[in-house]
Enzyme design. Structure first.
Site, PDB file in Angstrom:
ATOM      1  N   PRO A   2       0.838  -1.209   0.000  1.00 39.26           N
ATOM      2  CG  PRO A   2      -0.727  -1.556   1.678  1.00 39.26           C
ATOM      3  CD  PRO A   2       0.567  -2.077   1.137  1.00 39.26           C
ATOM      4  CD  GLU A   3       2.950   2.611  -4.419  1.00 36.93           C
ATOM      5  OE1 GLU A   3       3.159   3.744  -4.884  1.00 36.93           O
ATOM      6  OE2 GLU A   3       3.056   1.583  -5.100  1.00 36.93           O
ATOM      7  CE  LYS A  53       5.325   3.822   0.499  1.00 31.92           C
ATOM      8  NZ  LYS A  53       6.363   2.873   0.028  1.00 31.92           N
ATOM      9  CG  HIS A  87      -3.506 -15.010   6.645  1.00 31.85           C
ATOM     10  ND1 HIS A  87      -2.442 -15.784   7.066  1.00 31.85           N
ATOM     11  CD2 HIS A  87      -3.927 -15.572   5.491  1.00 31.85           C
ATOM     12  CE1 HIS A  87      -2.243 -16.772   6.195  1.00 31.85           C
ATOM     13  NE2 HIS A  87      -3.135 -16.662   5.235  1.00 31.85           N
ATOM     14  NE  ARG A 106       5.813 -11.880   1.908  1.00 28.60           N
ATOM     15  CZ  ARG A 106       6.695 -11.524   0.987  1.00 28.60           C
ATOM     16  NH1 ARG A 106       6.284 -10.874  -0.075  1.00 28.60           N
ATOM     17  NH2 ARG A 106       7.961 -11.790   1.138  1.00 28.60           N
ATOM     18  NE  ARG A 256      10.418  -2.871  -5.087  1.00 29.60           N
ATOM     19  CZ  ARG A 256       9.666  -2.009  -4.401  1.00 29.60           C
ATOM     20  NH1 ARG A 256      10.229  -1.043  -3.702  1.00 29.60           N
ATOM     21  NH2 ARG A 256       8.345  -2.110  -4.398  1.00 29.60           N
TER      22      ARG A 256
END
Ligand SMILES: [Zn+2]
Length: 266
Positions: A2-3, A53, A87, A106, A256
């Site tokens: 997420p940005e 963020k 999760h 994660r 990237r």
């Protein structure tokens, strides 16, 4: 990951959903994702802020929660699915009967209690660069001139400009017509300025569509965003350039994924 547009979407929705609510209890299902005291019962949520963020949930007492979603984190209010989801890592129970769920596959992200949340937010803010709408053209050009790093690396460096990640960096570079591998100090003034404007423009689209859900991201209501339907070049291996129909090139820049059009970007 997420940005800025995704985290800002979560912030806006959380503000609408939970400001005024009182914490009734806490359930830490995964210790790795929670830091600090677990005694937050009785705290009333005053507001929700964001820097880059990072999210900050302020309590009226001056304490609060700092949240970073990192790669795969979600912060979702009141959905039954998350109650039982494998999760779901942290559950904040609210007096109204609803809950805020921190969900993360994660587990790089976290929820952290801060005793002085405003002070902590200021500390984070000082560590980061200005956000795209706070940045002036002069400051931005000055930053570019001072470094010989690749311009895409500069965009992704949170201490240079806050909130930009790989999706919006790729798309902004395409919109501005700038090659991702160009050295920052070799950009002309007009190119540098175009790049800052392009970052704002692609992020405005991200905000208007509630973010990009190509991967794990959903908003605070558990809904997908739609910016993934508007990607200019991000993730478009072997696809056509949206401007000239030339086939896009895929390379890695500092590890990237990077997509660009060799004819539109210089
Ligand atoms: Zn092109």
């Amino acid at each position: 990951m997420p940005e800025l547009p995704e985290v800002e979407t979560v912030r806006r929705q959380l503000s609408e959903e939970v400001v005024g609510e009182v914490v009734a209890g806490l359930e830490v299902r995964e210790k790795k994702c929670y830091e600090g005291t677990q005694k937050i019962e009785g705290e009333r949520i005053a507001r929700v802020m964001r820097v880059g963020k990072y999210l900050f949930i302020y309590f009226e007492s001056g304490r609060g929660l700092a949240v970073h979603l990192k790669m795969t984190g979600r912060l979702v209010v009141g959905s039954e699915w998350y109650e039982k989801a494998a999760h779901t890592r942290v559950v904040i129970r609210l007096l109204s009967g609803r809950s805020i769920y921190y969900w993360d596959t994660r587990m790089f992200g976290y929820v952290k209690v801060e005793e002085e949340i405003e002070k902590y937010r200021q500390t984070v803010k000082k560590r980061l660069g200005l956000e795209p709408w706070e940045m002036t053209v002069d400051i931005w050009l000055g930053k570019l001139q001072k470094t010989g790093r690749k311009v895409k690396d500069v965009l992704l460096d949170q201490t240079m400009i806050a909130g930009v990640g790989n999706i919006y960096a790729n798309d902004a570079l395409h919109l501005a017509g700038v090659m991702p591998t160009r050295r920052a100090n070799e950009l002309g003034q007009k190119q540098g300025e175009r790049l800052l404007v392009a970052v704002r423009q692609v992020m405005e689209r991200g905000l208007a569509t509630n973010g990009a859900s190509d991967n794990s991201y959903v908003d605070a209501r558990g809904e997908k965003g739609a910016y993934q339907n508007e990607f200019r070049v991000y993730g478009k291996t072997k696809k056509e350039c949206p401007s000239c129909a030339n086939q896009l090139t895929y390379i890695k820049v500092s590890g990237r994924g990077t997509w660009y059009c060799s004819s539109c970007q210089r």
